[in-house]
Design a protein around this motif. Structure first.
Motif, PDB file in Angstrom:
ATOM      1  N   SER A 125       0.576  -1.717  -0.074  1.00 10.28           N
ATOM      2  CA  SER A 125       0.255  -0.296  -0.485  1.00 10.28           C
ATOM      3  C   SER A 125       0.973   1.108   0.349  1.00 10.28           C
ATOM      4  O   SER A 125       0.299   2.202  -1.129  1.00 10.28           O
ATOM      5  N   ALA A 126       1.692   1.492   0.596  1.00  6.06           N
ATOM      6  CA  ALA A 126       3.227   2.229   0.713  1.00  6.06           C
ATOM      7  C   ALA A 126       3.234   3.263  -0.963  1.00  6.06           C
ATOM      8  O   ALA A 126       3.712   3.815  -0.761  1.00  6.06           O
ATOM      9  N   THR A 127       3.898   1.478  -0.901  1.00  6.41           N
ATOM     10  CA  THR A 127       4.233   1.918  -1.999  1.00  6.41           C
ATOM     11  C   THR A 127       3.428   2.316  -3.329  1.00  6.41           C
ATOM     12  O   THR A 127       3.485   2.878  -4.450  1.00  6.41           O
ATOM     13  N   ILE A 128       2.505   1.881  -3.421  1.00  4.00           N
ATOM     14  CA  ILE A 128       0.852   2.135  -4.490  1.00  4.00           C
ATOM     15  C   ILE A 128       1.107   3.919  -3.922  1.00  4.00           C
ATOM     16  O   ILE A 128       0.953   4.528  -5.073  1.00  4.00           O
ATOM     17  N   VAL A 129       0.787   3.916  -3.097  1.00  3.31           N
ATOM     18  CA  VAL A 129       0.428   5.692  -2.355  1.00  3.31           C
ATOM     19  C   VAL A 129       1.707   6.219  -3.165  1.00  3.31           C
ATOM     20  O   VAL A 129       2.087   7.051  -3.739  1.00  3.31           O
ATOM     21  N   ALA A 130       3.098   6.379  -2.510  1.00  3.21           N
ATOM     22  CA  ALA A 130       3.929   6.652  -3.647  1.00  3.21           C
ATOM     23  C   ALA A 130       4.000   6.625  -4.753  1.00  3.21           C
ATOM     24  O   ALA A 130       4.444   7.781  -5.332  1.00  3.21           O
ATOM     25  N   ILE A 131       4.088   5.869  -5.378  1.00  3.58           N
ATOM     26  CA  ILE A 131       3.863   5.862  -7.323  1.00  3.58           C
ATOM     27  C   ILE A 131       2.719   6.902  -7.325  1.00  3.58           C
ATOM     28  O   ILE A 131       2.853   7.767  -8.296  1.00  3.58           O
ATOM     29  N   PHE A 132       1.995   6.696  -6.966  1.00  4.15           N
ATOM     30  CA  PHE A 132       0.949   7.797  -7.351  1.00  4.15           C
ATOM     31  C   PHE A 132       1.216   9.014  -6.817  1.00  4.15           C
ATOM     32  O   PHE A 132       0.638   9.284  -8.193  1.00  4.15           O
ATOM     33  N   LEU A 133       1.921   8.919  -6.490  1.00  3.72           N
ATOM     34  CA  LEU A 133       1.807  10.966  -5.342  1.00  3.72           C
ATOM     35  C   LEU A 133       3.344  10.947  -6.948  1.00  3.72           C
ATOM     36  O   LEU A 133       3.407  12.287  -6.908  1.00  3.72           O
ATOM     37  N   TYR A 134       4.311  10.334  -6.869  1.00 11.55           N
ATOM     38  CA  TYR A 134       4.619  10.524  -8.297  1.00 11.55           C
ATOM     39  C   TYR A 134       3.763  11.354  -9.530  1.00 11.55           C
ATOM     40  O   TYR A 134       4.804  11.555  -9.827  1.00 11.55           O
ATOM     41  N   VAL A 135       4.003   9.994 -10.199  1.00  7.10           N
ATOM     42  CA  VAL A 135       3.067  10.151 -11.190  1.00  7.10           C
ATOM     43  C   VAL A 135       2.085  11.471 -11.552  1.00  7.10           C
ATOM     44  O   VAL A 135       1.574  11.755 -12.547  1.00  7.10           O
ATOM     45  N   LEU A 136       1.331  11.818 -10.833  1.00  2.00           N
ATOM     46  CA  LEU A 136       0.691  12.870  -9.948  1.00  2.00           C
ATOM     47  C   LEU A 136       1.004  14.305 -10.580  1.00  2.00           C
ATOM     48  O   LEU A 136       0.913  14.570 -11.066  1.00  2.00           O
ATOM     49  N   THR A 137       2.728  13.864  -9.963  1.00  2.00           N
ATOM     50  CA  THR A 137       3.224  15.411 -10.337  1.00  2.00           C
ATOM     51  C   THR A 137       4.441  15.559 -11.219  1.00  2.00           C
ATOM     52  O   THR A 137       4.308  16.252 -12.412  1.00  2.00           O
ATOM     53  N   VAL A 138       4.872  13.810 -11.606  1.00  2.00           N
ATOM     54  CA  VAL A 138       5.447  14.284 -12.925  1.00  2.00           C
ATOM     55  C   VAL A 138       4.435  14.203 -14.379  1.00  2.00           C
ATOM     56  O   VAL A 138       4.927  15.146 -15.217  1.00  2.00           O
ATOM     57  N   GLN A 139       2.858  14.592 -14.004  1.00  2.00           N
ATOM     58  CA  GLN A 139       2.665  15.018 -15.278  1.00  2.00           C
ATOM     59  C   GLN A 139       2.642  16.364 -15.374  1.00  2.00           C
ATOM     60  O   GLN A 139       1.841  17.230 -16.372  1.00  2.00           O
ATOM     61  N   LYS A 140       2.264  16.547 -14.044  1.00  2.00           N
ATOM     62  CA  LYS A 140       2.711  18.192 -14.594  1.00  2.00           C
ATOM     63  C   LYS A 140       3.546  19.255 -14.723  1.00  2.00           C
ATOM     64  O   LYS A 140       4.007  20.117 -14.324  1.00  2.00           O
ATOM     65  N   ILE A 141       4.724  18.462 -15.361  1.00  2.00           N
ATOM     66  CA  ILE A 141       6.004  18.845 -15.550  1.00  2.00           C
ATOM     67  C   ILE A 141       5.769  19.692 -16.253  1.00  2.00           C
ATOM     68  O   ILE A 141       6.888  21.370 -15.958  1.00  2.00           O
ATOM     69  N   ASN A 142       5.242  19.990 -17.440  1.00  2.93           N
ATOM     70  CA  ASN A 142       5.178  21.280 -18.058  1.00  2.93           C
ATOM     71  C   ASN A 142       4.584  23.010 -17.301  1.00  2.93           C
ATOM     72  O   ASN A 142       5.125  23.394 -17.387  1.00  2.93           O
ATOM     73  N   MET A 143       3.612  22.468 -16.577  1.00  2.00           N
ATOM     74  CA  MET A 143       3.281  23.531 -16.585  1.00  2.00           C
ATOM     75  C   MET A 143       4.390  23.913 -15.231  1.00  2.00           C
ATOM     76  O   MET A 143       4.851  25.056 -15.259  1.00  2.00           O
ATOM     77  N   PHE A 144       5.280  23.325 -14.322  1.00  2.00           N
ATOM     78  CA  PHE A 144       6.390  23.667 -13.670  1.00  2.00           C
ATOM     79  C   PHE A 144       6.928  24.284 -14.328  1.00  2.00           C
ATOM     80  O   PHE A 144       7.957  25.486 -13.890  1.00  2.00           O
ATOM     81  N   GLY A 145       7.512  23.679 -15.400  1.00  2.00           N
ATOM     82  CA  GLY A 145       9.090  24.394 -16.484  1.00  2.00           C
ATOM     83  C   GLY A 145       7.931  25.326 -16.495  1.00  2.00           C
ATOM     84  O   GLY A 145       9.024  26.617 -16.962  1.00  2.00           O
ATOM     85  N   VAL A 146       7.159  26.018 -17.032  1.00  4.46           N
ATOM     86  CA  VAL A 146       6.653  28.074 -17.695  1.00  4.46           C
ATOM     87  C   VAL A 146       6.696  28.079 -16.246  1.00  4.46           C
ATOM     88  O   VAL A 146       7.105  29.348 -16.084  1.00  4.46           O
ATOM     89  N   MET A 147       6.289  28.145 -14.994  1.00  3.38           N
ATOM     90  CA  MET A 147       6.587  28.907 -13.452  1.00  3.38           C
ATOM     91  C   MET A 147       8.060  28.890 -13.580  1.00  3.38           C
ATOM     92  O   MET A 147       8.716  29.777 -13.336  1.00  3.38           O
ATOM     93  N   LYS A 148       9.213  28.220 -14.023  1.00  2.15           N
ATOM     94  CA  LYS A 148      11.048  28.077 -13.628  1.00  2.15           C
ATOM     95  C   LYS A 148      11.165  29.037 -14.477  1.00  2.15           C
ATOM     96  O   LYS A 148      11.834  29.577 -14.261  1.00  2.15           O
ATOM     97  N   ALA A 149      10.473  29.008 -16.295  1.00  3.92           N
ATOM     98  CA  ALA A 149      10.498  30.113 -16.696  1.00  3.92           C
ATOM     99  C   ALA A 149      11.079  31.431 -16.075  1.00  3.92           C
ATOM    100  O   ALA A 149      11.085  32.414 -16.672  1.00  3.92           O
ATOM    101  N   GLN A 150       9.826  31.902 -15.849  1.00  3.36           N
ATOM    102  CA  GLN A 150       9.185  32.732 -15.063  1.00  3.36           C
ATOM    103  C   GLN A 150      10.349  33.520 -13.849  1.00  3.36           C
ATOM    104  O   GLN A 150       9.945  34.920 -13.438  1.00  3.36           O
TER     105      GLN A 150
END
Ligand SMILES: Nc1ncnc2c1ncn2[C@@H]1O[C@H](COP(=O)(O)OP(=O)(O)OP(=O)(O)O)[C@@H](O)[C@H]1O
Ligand SMILES: [Mg+2]
Lengths: 233, 354
Positions: free
Chosen positions: B246-271
């Motif tokens: 369960s703990a591993t699933i939770v960790a992977i799940f939250l990792y994937v959740l953030t990785v999906q938003k990479i582009n948006m983070f890049g936009v903010m980093k550019a600023q």
């Protein structure tokens, strides 16, 4: 006063016969209060030039100096600070955070940067850009042109010393395009910022003090006499 | 927090689902832990209830209560508080109701005597105080019980809580009643016979057992209850595996959740928004989601416990659950921290597509 300077800056991508010289050795200086147009065909290196000038990518050779600070010596963290404090980007692709309202886009910047426009100046900026009605909308609910104007507001909100705009008027009708150029011109003169505008639309160069043309990675200044006042009525 | 909170507010449904997943995982962990606990407890409830430090049995009995036979007088040689205990297993019937039980023969002046939650303590021959489990099964005060192993009949005069021994509900009776049931005709000759003598003493090792007898501490006694250790080991392993997965699933799940938003983070980093600010925002958001999910799981587990029929052996250990909960939240944050490493590596230039 020289705000932005490129010293023998060069950018190449790839190696061997795949090597592309996106930017050939370039020397460039821009002063405070100057509005500069960069024109040239697609793929000539305009965006490459602009992102190097803004510290978004490092030149393969040479250096960029912003307000006396040489970027070559900076690590990613300091470079990020320079972008935050000195530069306002208006990019080809809209650079809005999808889950923040127009107003909160600004508030995010206020959280991370101490020196931004005050509330009254922000109101004026909204009015100038014609987006005061949009402040509680999300980017997904805006038209392309509206998004572009919000991006401009975002770039100007942080009080940058350099504004870098890549096709800021691409998704605007010509009436709006002139207004945006006028606004950028006004900001440049009143705040003594340095503004670089990449554009295909040669009618817009009338708002600029100097014009450069990019051809195959080579930047060359064009003869240009700025018109008095606003070029278009 | 500004970013974290605004994103949740904008995408309510998506984050409700994320919290739902975290809630379900923690609910599963909490609930199964409770069931495993309850199952293990079935065996030892009555032993925990008498709160002894040790028990004296015959050496030959191999630490098994039914196999041990000793005399009430053996208690006299022990220099500590003692309580005699006779035990036998049988099946009781009352009308349509039938139930396997353990009968405890005790001296009502000694400490094994249970607190009666309803009715009263046995005072006469053939009266018993029953585990309240029988009450839920439909037995009532005043019911007469016939036994599979004896002609005697017993009467329920009271109920007591949490009294099961080796999964069988306990009937507490006087020693005399116990002897009658056990030996029938031969009661007279065996009147001093019991199975064990429970001892309360701070230091068991200081006590000397008479010849042929041995003093066993309570923990060892419980571990030697038939099937207890094997069952506990199985359950413990199940829980550990469940928890790790369960703990591993939770960790992977939250990792994937953030990785999906990479582009948006890049936009903010550019600023020029720093990695640190984005990292704090991601960790804060994960904390909010995980905490809400786990706390909901915790509360709903306890609520579910209230509505379960008592036949379901479930026992929630609040402290252990809290520890599991904290670890789940910590693991979720660990997943977020991994995704932060990805954010740090994002090239803002790629994100803005210049
Ligand atoms: N990351 C990269 N890797 C390889 N080649 C690149 C990369 N970025 C740009 N180039 C190449 O460098 C050249 C200049 O690209 P650049 O984006 O600067 O053009 P541009 O003048 O902005 O064009 P447009 O007007 O279409 O936006 C192009 O030939 C492009 O293919
Ligand atoms: Mg371009």
């Amino acid at each position: 006063m020289t705000v932005l300077e490129l010293k023998q800056a060069k950018k190449t991508f790839g190696t061997g016969h795949k090597k592309v010289e996106a930017l050939k050795e370039t020397n460039f200086q821009a002063q405070a209060g100057e509005m500069i147009a960069i024109i040239g065909p697609s793929g000539s290196g305009k965006s490459t030039f602009l992102t190097i000038a803004g510290g978004l990518q490092t030149p393969s050779e040479g250096d960029v100096v912003i307000n006396g600070t040489s970027l070559a010596k900076l690590n990613e963290k300091k470079l990020s600070k320079v972008r935050l404090n000195e530069i306002g980007f208006i990019l080809q692709a809209s650079n809005l955070v999808p889950f923040l309202t127009v107003h909160n886009q600004m508030m995010l910047l206020k959280k991370v940067k101490k020196d931004t426009l005050n509330d009254q100046e922000l109101e004026e900026l909204y009015k100038d850009l014609g987006i005061e009605e949009l402040r509680n909308k999300y980017p997904s609910d805006l038209s392309g042109g509206e998004r572009q104007r919000v991006a401009i507001a975002k770039a100007l909100y942080t009080n940058p010393s350099i504004v870098l705009a890549d096709e800021p008027t691409a998704s605007l009708d010509s009436e709006r395009a002139y207004e945006v150029m006028e606004l950028l011109q006004k900001e440049t003169k009143s705040k003594q910022t340095t503004t670089l505008v990449v554009t295909h639309d040669t009618r817009l160069i009338d708002y600029c003090d100097r014009v450069f043309k990019m051809t195959d990675g080579t930047l060359r200044e064009e003869d240009h006499t700025p018109k008095e006042g606003t070029a278009h009525e | 927090m500004f970013l974290a909170w605004n994103e949740i507010k904008k995408n309510k449904l998506r984050f409700a689902l994320v919290i739902g997943v975290l809630f379900l995982v923690s609910y599963l962990v909490f609930f199964l832990t409770g069931l495993a606990n309850g199952l293990a407890n079935l065996n030892r409830e009555a032993v925990d209830k008498w709160a002894g430090d040790g028990i004296m049995l015959t050496e030959d009995s191999d630490q098994s209560l039914p196999q041990s036979f000793l005399s009430i007088e053996d208690a006299d040689s022990i220099d500590a508080e003692t309580a005699v205990l006779g035990q036998l297993n049988t099946i009781v019937t009352s009308g349509d109701l039938k139930q396997g039980v353990a009968i405890f023969g005790i001296d009502e002046n000694e400490f094994i005597t249970p607190d009666v939650s309803e009715g009263e303590l046995f005072s006469d021959e053939n009266e018993v105080v029953a585990a309240d489990f029988l009450q839920e099964e439909g037995f009532e005060i005043g019911d007469t019980l016939t036994l599979s192993s004896s002609d005697e009949e017993l009467t329920i005069v009271g109920f007591t809580e949490d009294a099961r021994f080796n999964a069988a509900p306990v009937l507490y009776a006087s020693l005399e009643t116990f002897q009658t049931v056990r030996f029938g005709e031969a009661t007279e000759q065996n009147a001093d016979q019991v199975n064990g003598i429970v001892i309360r003493a701070d230091d068991l090792s200081a006590l000397d057992a008479p010849e042929d007898l041995a003093i066993v501490d309570t923990q060892t006694f419980i571990e030697n209850l038939p099937g207890y250790t094997e069952q506990k080991l199985t359950l413990d392993f199940m829980i550990y595996f469940l928890f790790i997965i369960s703990a591993t699933i939770v960790a992977i799940f939250l990792y994937v959740l953030t990785v999906q938003k990479i582009n948006m983070f890049g936009v903010m980093k550019a600023q020029g928004i720093s990695n640190g600010y984005l990292a704090r925002s991601v960790v804060a958001q994960t904390f909010i989601l995980a905490a809400v999910g786990v706390v909901t799981g915790y509360v709903l587990t306890l609520v579910t416990g209230l509505f379960l029929p008592n036949a379901v052996p479930v026992q929630f250990d609040g402290v252990a659950m809290a520890i599991y909960g904290v670890v789940l939240i910590a693991v979720a944050i660990l997943g977020a921290i991994f995704s932060v490493l990805t954010i740090v590596r994002i090239d803002p230039l790629k994100a803005i597509g210049a």
